[in-house]
Design a protein around this motif. Structure first.
Motif: not given
Length: 236
Positions: A135-142
């Motif tokens: 979940m935090p990984l996806l936000v960091l990707f965005v």
């Protein structure tokens, strides 16, 4: 007691999460983030369905030779920790020594957390950050923040696993579930939108993704700060 085929089938269904984890890893190895997040999403759906199925067939009684909780933990570590750590390093979000330090933190602290018998509270919340790194990984990707911001996020969440802070399970934590569960579904829609447009969603989607992510992160802590009223409506 003999194993019932229907109960063993649920174990096999849970086990497909390992297959989807492998497919996600192959996507990450190719830097095909769409494929990676797609298979992580499929695995998450399996993870959400297998629990109710297991309870329906009374899996502890009818397939007692296999430990469903242990099976879940193995797959969850692959899906929620190992693959996100791999993706973080190879995505370039944290290059070089910083990236290596971050993934060491993620994998080491999370494997210890998964073995902690105190990770679940009586209200079905998690005690400490529950190592759902996808979940935090996806936000960091965005958002593609500065390297130091990404490092601070990873270190803070890693250390957060060893605190007494609570983090909600949006489905099983009853308090405020009527609000938190829709927020969780909304987050998934925003995440799917972001993945579909190659992590470059419109500004409004970015903002909504950030706000919903922050709420899901701090909701359990807010619950700790605000005492629960002894009323039937407190389960809302």
């Amino acid at each position: 007691m003999a194993t019932k085929p229907s109960a063993f089938a649920v174990h096999l269904f849970t086990g497909t999460g390992a297959v989807f984890a492998l497919l996600a890893m192959l996507g990450a190895a190719d830097r095909n983030w769409l494929s990676m997040f797609l298979w992580l999403g499929v695995g998450l759906i399996v993870d959400g369905i297998d629990g109710p199925l297991a309870r329906k067939v009374d899996i502890k009684k009818n397939a007692a030779n296999w430990d469903g909780s242990l099976l879940d933990l193995v797959i969850d570590y692959l899906t929620y920790v190992f693959i996100p750590a791999f993706a973080l390093y190879y995505s370039g979000l944290l290059p070089g020594a910083m990236g290596m330090f971050a993934v060491f933190m993620m994998t080491l602290t999370s494997v210890v957390y998964f073995a902690d018998t105190r990770m679940k509270a009586k209200d079905n919340s998690f005690v400490g950050f529950p190592a759902v790194w996808h979940m935090p990984l996806l936000v960091l990707f965005v958002f593609q923040p500065a390297h130091w911001v990404t490092l601070v996020v990873v270190v803070a969440l890693s250390l957060g696993q060893f605190t007494s802070l609570k983090f909600i399970h949006p489905v099983r934590t009853v308090r405020w579930r009527r609000f938190n569960l829709p927020v969780m579904f909304f987050w998934f829609l925003l995440a799917a939108w972001s993945v579909a447009v190659d992590m470059q969603p419109p500004g409004a989607v970015e903002a909504a993704l950030l706000v919903s992510s922050l709420w899901l992160l701090v909701a359990g802590i807010v619950m700790q700060i605000i005492p629960e009223r002894n009323e039937g409506s407190s389960a809302a």
